[in-house]
Design an enzyme around this catalytic site. Structure first.
Site, PDB file in Angstrom:
ATOM      1  N   GLU A  44       0.849  -1.194   0.000  1.00 50.54           N
ATOM      2  CA  GLU A  44       0.000   0.000   0.000  1.00 50.54           C
ATOM      3  C   GLU A  44       0.890   1.252   0.000  1.00 50.54           C
ATOM      4  O   GLU A  44       1.947   1.262   0.618  1.00 50.54           O
ATOM      5  CB  GLU A  44      -0.876  -0.021   1.258  1.00 50.54           C
ATOM      6  CG  GLU A  44      -1.919   1.077   1.315  1.00 50.54           C
ATOM      7  CD  GLU A  44      -2.757   1.007   2.585  1.00 50.54           C
ATOM      8  OE1 GLU A  44      -3.887   1.497   2.557  1.00 50.54           O
ATOM      9  OE2 GLU A  44      -2.276   0.466   3.604  1.00 50.54           O
ATOM     10  N   LYS A 116     -10.385   0.412  -2.064  1.00 57.98           N
ATOM     11  CA  LYS A 116     -10.452  -0.081  -0.687  1.00 57.98           C
ATOM     12  C   LYS A 116     -11.814   0.214  -0.063  1.00 57.98           C
ATOM     13  O   LYS A 116     -12.260   1.359  -0.027  1.00 57.98           O
ATOM     14  CB  LYS A 116      -9.331   0.584   0.119  1.00 57.98           C
ATOM     15  CG  LYS A 116      -9.177   0.089   1.550  1.00 57.98           C
ATOM     16  CD  LYS A 116      -8.008   0.845   2.200  1.00 57.98           C
ATOM     17  CE  LYS A 116      -7.735   0.412   3.610  1.00 57.98           C
ATOM     18  NZ  LYS A 116      -6.673   1.260   4.211  1.00 57.98           N
ATOM     19  N   CYS A 157      -4.878  -3.691   2.845  1.00 52.30           N
ATOM     20  CA  CYS A 157      -4.557  -3.402   4.240  1.00 52.30           C
ATOM     21  C   CYS A 157      -5.686  -3.693   5.244  1.00 52.30           C
ATOM     22  O   CYS A 157      -5.905  -4.832   5.624  1.00 52.30           O
ATOM     23  CB  CYS A 157      -4.063  -1.964   4.358  1.00 52.30           C
ATOM     24  SG  CYS A 157      -3.129  -1.642   5.885  1.00 52.30           S
TER      25      CYS A 157
END
Length: 269
Positions: A44, A116, A157
């Protein structure tokens, strides 16, 4: 499709310098290609980590901007696929960006993007306070894509803490390999990073490739590191020897192992 294919996961310490980060990525791509890898996964924020709040908004670009064009050229010139997790994609207004996982093929085309879903809004015990939603638009779509490395499930993440996303990728979208580019904090990394990744591998019977940021990015931001590649039985098969180093770890995706684990433990039925 060959019965196995080599992939690499990269670890780095991105800073607030797009050119310097690109140079690091280029070096790691060459290292991966030399090792025979056909895909390299970056963490990321691979292209940029701001020194202070709001910096990421000022450098955010569309997917056809110069930053991503540079990485598309890198993939084409190196004849390798790139998984680029957590790109600062320009959002729908000037006060927001998208935290976008971009998959580029070996001829330099963007094959897939995932925005995300789960934004990091937390007050870490003994650590910092983060509010990603203050400047980031959440994605809505679960994304899996076919590739020479199997069917890839794209995540970023903090998604790692939400097992239902990985269940969907496995059982509704038929993923075989889960990509988890990340920049975990020191506190959460020490406590939960490896155990969550191995759990996701075990419960989905997928390979998990988790490329991580490491070390100090600025005066007040630091990442845990410990880039891992995990097989569908939950065994760590790739890991950098030094949790804080910049480098790559390489492993083979073995499709017969995926079939073997799933047939002997038929949880999908």
């Amino acid at each position: 499709m060959a019965n196995s294919v080599r992939i690499a996961a990269a670890q780095m310490t991105s800073i607030n310098d797009i050119s310097a980060n690109f140079a690091t990525c280029s070096r790691l791509v060459k290292e991966a290609a030399t090792a025979g890898a056909k895909l390299i996964c970056f963490p990321e924020n691979f292209s940029y980590v701001g020194a202070k709040s709001g910096d990421s908004l000022t450098i955010a670009e569309p997917l056809d901007g110069p930053i991503m064009k540079g990485y598309c050229s890198l993939a084409r010139e190196s004849n390798i696929w790139l998984s680029l997790g957590g790109f600062q994609e320009k959002g729908s207004d000037d006060s927001h960006l998208r935290n976008t996982h971009v998959l580029i093929d070996d001829v330099g085309n963007v094959r897939s993007t995932y925005r995300k879903m789960h934004l990091f809004d937390v007050d870490v015990p003994g650590g910092a306070v983060y509010k990603e939603s203050s400047f980031t638009e959440a994605g809505r779509d679960v994304v899996a894509v076919d590739s020479p490395f199997g069917r890839l499930g794209l995540t970023v993440c903090y998604d790692l803490r939400f097992p239902e996303l990985y269940q969907q990728l496995r059982f509704h979208h038929h993923a075989q390999v889960l990509l988890v580019p990340a920049a975990f904090t020191i506190v959460t990394g020490q406590a939960h990073w490896e155990i969550l990744l191995r759990a996701r591998a075990i419960e989905t019977q997928c390979y998990v490739i988790a490329a991580s940021q490491t070390g100090k990015h600025s005066a007040d931001r630091e990442s845990y590191g410990d880039t891992l590649i995990i097989d569908p039985w939950g065994t760590v098969i790739g890991r950098l020897q030094d949790r804080l180093s910049t480098g790559i770890t390489v492993a083979d995706i073995d499709f017969s192992m995926i079939e073997s684990v799933r047939s002997k433990m038929p949880i999908s039925q």
